[in-house]
Scaffold this active site. Structure first.
Site, PDB file in Angstrom:
ATOM      1  CG  ASP A  14      -3.766   1.537  -9.621  1.00 10.60           C
ATOM      2  OD1 ASP A  14      -3.475   1.696 -10.821  1.00 10.60           O
ATOM      3  OD2 ASP A  14      -3.626   2.415  -8.746  1.00 10.60           O
ATOM      4  CE1 TYR A 231      -2.644  -0.820   8.077  1.00  7.39           C
ATOM      5  CE2 TYR A 231      -1.568   0.649   6.524  1.00  7.39           C
ATOM      6  CZ  TYR A 231      -2.720   0.121   7.078  1.00  7.39           C
ATOM      7  OH  TYR A 231      -3.935   0.527   6.621  1.00  7.39           O
ATOM      8  CE  LYS A 234      -4.717   3.854  -0.613  1.00 10.32           C
ATOM      9  NZ  LYS A 234      -4.844   3.091  -1.872  1.00 10.32           N
TER      10      LYS A 234
HETATM   11  P1  13P Z   1      -4.089   4.262  -5.381  1.00 14.31           P
HETATM   12  O1  13P Z   1      -3.805   3.241  -4.309  1.00 14.31           O
HETATM   13  O2  13P Z   1      -5.514   4.342  -5.757  1.00 14.31           O
HETATM   14  O3  13P Z   1      -3.179   4.068  -6.544  1.00 14.31           O
HETATM   15  O4  13P Z   1      -3.792   5.686  -4.739  1.00 14.31           O
HETATM   16  C1  13P Z   1      -2.521   6.051  -4.429  1.00 14.31           C
HETATM   17  C2  13P Z   1      -2.549   7.308  -3.640  1.00 14.31           C
HETATM   18  O5  13P Z   1      -2.202   7.297  -2.506  1.00 14.31           O
HETATM   19  C3  13P Z   1      -3.026   8.515  -4.299  1.00 14.31           C
HETATM   20  O6  13P Z   1      -2.924   9.655  -3.472  1.00 14.31           O
HETATM   21 MG    MG Z   2      -2.948   4.261  -8.422  1.00 14.96          MG
HETATM   22 MG    MG Z   3      -6.719   2.879  -6.478  1.00 12.11          MG
END
Ligand code: 13P
Ligand code: MG
Ligand code: MG
Ligand code: 13P
Length: 395
Positions: A14, A231, A234
């Site tokens: 991203d 962690y 994500k």
């Molecule tokens: P992305 O990891 O897709 O950039 O999303 C970030 C996020 O937490 C949007 O709420």
């Molecule tokens: Mg993003």
């Molecule tokens: Mg994303």
């Protein structure tokens, strides 16, 4: 001489999006297509397909250079550099978000982008599924993949296909202690589930057929390996699956996304739990509370290292049209179910289980709040230690 192995890679990142974390600008995808078309002409890669899910750019590439190859990873790195530049020039949101370093050192691992790669001898017919997801984490694949590889009520092939019946080896990563273990199904099925049920610590990296057919699937887990002990779960994850003839069929892989509404971590600020929303890349803008977590499933046949989709015979990479499984109306009800489940989770507001547990939150204000209150918190054991009036009377 052993037959040459083809490598199928997805490298994704991203690097900025139009309106918050929604979608990359089309010119960013176009720039990536041009760079990869150039690398295809130069003979570095055999073929490619550029797509996106939500705000993540996904580069599918096929080649004969093996996993972790400097030229292949370098091509992806160049795509993300160029796309970042475009994003910055348009003042897009979070431009360069997943680029963690200025200098490319031969491999995207540790540099921010995620990757999933598998190498195998191409069979007489080689159906591939590419799962790509946004607003979630790599361990989100553990639930659907264990349904596919461990549950004969999901995958009838585990019962009726003699090769699938031989079982599968799972490479499982322990995110917290940066270690891995290989476990065998069906013998260790319940123990595999015992680990994977803890999605904050364990994730599937690979599944390999025990029949000798080779790798079955691979998941991107790069960021998980990046910072052991902290962690960093994500990371919008991808998963490549080989299908049929000793492996789960195409339909066995897609089935869990209709039969079950699956809750996964990582939407809204990387800190909430919502339900997987299966959809087409075109429908993958995260329009509700930055979600629900989108997942797309695109299919290609491999044809001597090339991605064979629905494009006219002989057309070059970039013009490909995959089969868009979750774009089908068959998944309409699954989408409705996802929104319903996600709305229910949202009804809990900032309380668990709508938000993730303390150790999994992407960020939290709680330590500061606790710090601000340190002089106002009263130790209740100390407050209780005085002699009470009743005791005085007894004395
Ligand atoms: P992305 O990891 O897709 O950039 O999303 C970030 C996020 O937490 C949007 O709420
Ligand atoms: Mg993003
Ligand atoms: Mg994303
Ligand atoms: P066909 O008979 O249509 O090839 O289907 C076989 C199969 O395994 C479908 O899952």
């Amino acid at each position: 001489m052993a037959a040459e192995k083809v490598t199928v890679s997805i490298i994704k990142a991203d690097v900025g999006s139009v309106v918050g974390h929604s979608r990359p600008h089309p010119s960013m995808l176009q720039a990536a297509k041009e760079i990869l078309a150039d690398r295809q002409k130069a003979g570095v890669i055999e073929d490619f397909y550029v797509t996106r899910v939500g705000d993540d750019i996904n580069l599918f590439m096929t080649h004969y250079r093996g996993e972790g190859d400097c030229e292949v990873h370098g091509a992806a790195w160049e795509c993300f550099q160029k796309a970042t530049k475009i994003a910055k020039s348009m003042k897009l949101y979070a431009a360069g978000q997943d680029i963690l370093t200025d200098a490319f050192s031969g491999n995207v691992k540790g540099a921010g982008p995620g990757s999933a790669e598998m190498s195998f001898v191409e069979r007489g017919s080689e159906p591939l599924l590419f799962f790509i997801a946004d607003k979630t984490e790599p361990s989100a694949y553990s639930l659907p993949l264990t349904r596919v590889f461990l549950d004969p009520f999901t995958t009838t092939g585990l019962v009726i296909d003699a090769r699938a019946k031989k079982g599968f080896d799972f490479e499982i990563h322990d995110v917290m202690d940066n270690r891995k273990v290989v476990m065998s199904a069906p013998e260790e099925a319940w123990s595999i589930l015992s680990l994977l049920g803890d999605t904050s610590r364990y994730a599937i990296k690979r599944v390999e057929a025990r029949s000798g057919v080779g790798p079955a699937c691979v998941v991107s887990t790069d960021k998980l390996n990046l910072t052991a002990g902290k962690y960093v779960g994500k990371d919008d994850p991808v998963c490549i699956c080989r299908c049929q003839s000793g492996l789960p069929s195409v339909g066995e892989y897609t089935q869990p996304f209709i039969n079950h509404t699956m809750l996964v971590g990582g939407w809204m600020r990387g800190s909430h739990i919502g339900a997987f929303y299966p959809c087409s890349p075109e429908d993958s803008d995260p329009t509700y509370f930055d979600g629900p977590p989108r997942i797309c499933c695109l299919g290609f046949q491999l044809n001597n290292g090339r991605l064979q989709g629905l494009e006219p015979l002989g057309s070059l990479g970039g013009e490909h049209t995959p089969v868009d499984f979750f774009g089908s109306s068959t998944f309409d009800q699954a989408r409705i179910d996802s929104v319903k489940a996600s709305r229910f989770m949202r009804s809990q507001g900032p309380f668990v289980p709508s938000i993730l547990g303390a150790e999994e939150m992407e960020y939290t204000s709680r330590p500061e709040v606790v710090d601000e209150l340190k002089d106002r918190f009263v130790d209740m054991d100390a407050a209780r230690s005085g002699v009470c009036d009743h005791d005085k009377d007894v004395e």
